[in-house]
Design a protein around this motif. Structure first.
Motif, PDB file in Angstrom:
ATOM      1  N   ARG A 177      -4.399 -10.371   9.472  1.00 46.42           N
ATOM      2  CA  ARG A 177      -5.220 -10.353   8.260  1.00 46.42           C
ATOM      3  C   ARG A 177      -5.417  -8.907   7.778  1.00 46.42           C
ATOM      4  N   LEU A 178      -5.702  -8.028   8.738  1.00 46.27           N
ATOM      5  CA  LEU A 178      -5.888  -6.617   8.380  1.00 46.27           C
ATOM      6  C   LEU A 178      -4.563  -5.982   7.951  1.00 46.27           C
ATOM      7  N   ASN A 181      -3.930  -6.862   4.503  1.00 45.76           N
ATOM      8  CA  ASN A 181      -4.902  -6.257   3.597  1.00 45.76           C
ATOM      9  C   ASN A 181      -4.669  -4.750   3.436  1.00 45.76           C
ATOM     10  N   TYR A 182      -4.309  -4.095   4.543  1.00 48.69           N
ATOM     11  CA  TYR A 182      -4.250  -2.630   4.485  1.00 48.69           C
ATOM     12  C   TYR A 182      -2.860  -2.047   4.271  1.00 48.69           C
ATOM     13  N   ARG A 184       0.322  -0.728   2.995  1.00 47.91           N
ATOM     14  CA  ARG A 184       0.760  -0.470   1.632  1.00 47.91           C
ATOM     15  C   ARG A 184       2.270  -0.606   1.485  1.00 47.91           C
TER      16      ARG A 184
HETATM   17  C1  LIG Z   1      -9.326  -4.726   2.709  1.00 43.99           C
HETATM   18  O1  LIG Z   1      -8.973  -3.399   2.368  1.00 43.99           O
HETATM   19  C2  LIG Z   1      -9.874  -2.712   1.541  1.00 43.99           C
HETATM   20  C3  LIG Z   1      -9.331  -1.324   1.284  1.00 43.99           C
HETATM   21  O2  LIG Z   1      -8.003  -1.370   0.872  1.00 43.99           O
HETATM   22  C4  LIG Z   1     -11.238  -2.631   2.180  1.00 43.99           C
HETATM   23  O3  LIG Z   1     -12.146  -2.038   1.302  1.00 43.99           O
HETATM   24  C5  LIG Z   1     -11.701  -4.035   2.570  1.00 43.99           C
HETATM   25  O4  LIG Z   1     -12.908  -3.942   3.303  1.00 43.99           O
HETATM   26  C6  LIG Z   1     -10.664  -4.707   3.430  1.00 43.99           C
HETATM   27  N1  LIG Z   1     -11.045  -6.078   3.725  1.00 43.99           N
HETATM   28  C7  LIG Z   1     -11.083  -6.520   4.982  1.00 43.99           C
HETATM   29  C8  LIG Z   1     -11.444  -7.968   5.140  1.00 43.99           C
HETATM   30  O5  LIG Z   1     -10.825  -5.824   5.931  1.00 43.99           O
END
Ligand SMILES: *[C@@H]1O[C@H](CO)[C@@H](O)[C@H](O)[C@H]1NC(C)=O
Ligand SMILES: *[C@@H]1O[C@H](CO)[C@@H](O)[C@H](O)[C@H]1NC(C)=O
Ligand SMILES: *[C@@H]1O[C@H](CO)[C@@H](O)[C@H](O)[C@H]1NC(C)=O
Length: 293
Positions: A177-178, A181-182, A184
């Motif tokens: 999941r991370l 999300n992170y 790039r």
């Molecule tokens: C997803 O990433 C953004 C930064 O790119 C961050 O602000 C956010 O907290 C993240 N969400 C999770 C669920 O980690």
């Protein structure tokens, strides 16, 4: 095509007859080479020299960019900078070029093909590259001495971590999941996360004439080693081979198309550790040179 004049002599009865014949000398396509992490162009010079020896007249450019510590700069930055050089090299060789990338350089190379779909690369050889990501700290201890694999995601899946090349392809199977999300970079070039560029990314790979993926079980750095063949861990850390993964089955970035058209070759070799792929004579002679026409 260059021509070479040969003199052939043969004996006819008692007389020695010499004739000159024109033989055409093979013209090999030019090659662009990208080095691995924490090294520079000098590490690839030996390979370039050997290729020139075996295939005389081959023009070879080894990128001089992002040597040493700067190889840790973000992947997109490296892809765009080296990609511009590659496109310039390609433009002066309209007949087409070949591309070889070693280790991280093979992932940069692959993303260049996707980011610059007007390239004219015919054969791309990925030499032990983390094409599906990395989940091992073997070589990373040089850079991050205290890094532990289980918790490395805390560093890499952050805004700061994404400023390093490794963070861009760190793929923790327990923190997907991370990762999505992170990261790039990797989920985008693999088209696992769709973007406005997804079709372009796919096209850049599909137009290759040959994609050669080389790797093996004694690599010791690329983890799992099957990442060099686009295979990867599932959430139980079992390795799923490329052809069983969604990326392939859904043909997200064109691997299946290449495969079905007979353009994808997986080479698995044992007995080669990560730091030896680019200098191993057998690897070069049997699995690289034959593809460089
Ligand atoms: C997803 O990433 C953004 C930064 O790119 C961050 O602000 C956010 O907290 C993240 N969400 C999770 C669920 O980690
Ligand atoms: C390696 O790169 C550096 C910096 O771009 C350059 O000065 C040097 O000539 C290159 N060496 C080779 C062998 O390509
Ligand atoms: C070179 O590669 C071959 C496999 O093609 C392997 O058996 C051999 O051990 C390798 N040698 C070195 C020094 O890595």
């Amino acid at each position: 095509m260059k021509t070479k004049v040969l003199v052939a002599c043969l004996c006819v009865g008692a007389a020695l007859c010499c004739v000159t014949i024109e033989a055409s000398e093979k013209k090999y396509k030019p090659i662009f080479i990208i080095h691995g992490i924490l090294s520079g162009n000098e590490s690839m010079v030996e390979m370039a020299k050997k290729i020139e020896l075996e295939h005389p007249g081959t023009e070879i450019q080894v990128t001089g960019r992002f040597g040493g510590w700067s190889s840790l700069e973000p992947m997109w930055h490296q892809v765009l900078e080296i990609g511009k050089d590659l496109m310039q090299f390609a433009a002066s060789h309209p007949e087409g070029i070949h591309l070889i990338g070693y280790s991280q350089g093979g992932l940069i190379a692959r993303a260049i093909l996707q980011q610059f779909p007007n390239h004219n690369v015919k054969t791309f050889i990925s030499l032990s590259s983390p094409q599906a990501g990395q989940y091992g700290t073997e070589f990373l201890h040089l850079i991050f001495p205290t890094l532990v694999r289980k918790t490395a995601y805390e560093l890499f899946y952050s805004a700061v971590g994404q400023h390093t090349s490794v963070g861009n392809y760190w793929n923790d199977p327990h923190e997907q999941r991370l990762f999505y999300n992170y990261s790039r970079f990797l989920p985008y070039v693999n088209n696992e996360l769709l973007s406005s560029r997804s079709e372009v990314y796919k096209h850049g790979l599909i137009k290759l004439e040959r994609l050669i993926l080389i790797g093996g079980p004694d690599d010791g750095v690329i983890t799992p080693w099957q990442s060099s063949h686009f295979g990867y861990y599932n959430e139980k850390e079992e390795v799923i081979d490329m052809r069983q993964r969604e990326t392939y089955k859904e043909d997200l970035c064109g691997l299946k198309t290449l495969d079905l058209n007979g353009k994808l070759t997986l080479v698995e070799l044992s007995g080669v550790s990560h730091l030896h792929w680019h200098t191993n004579a057998t690897v070069l002679e049997k699995f690289i040179l034959p593809f460089l026409d």
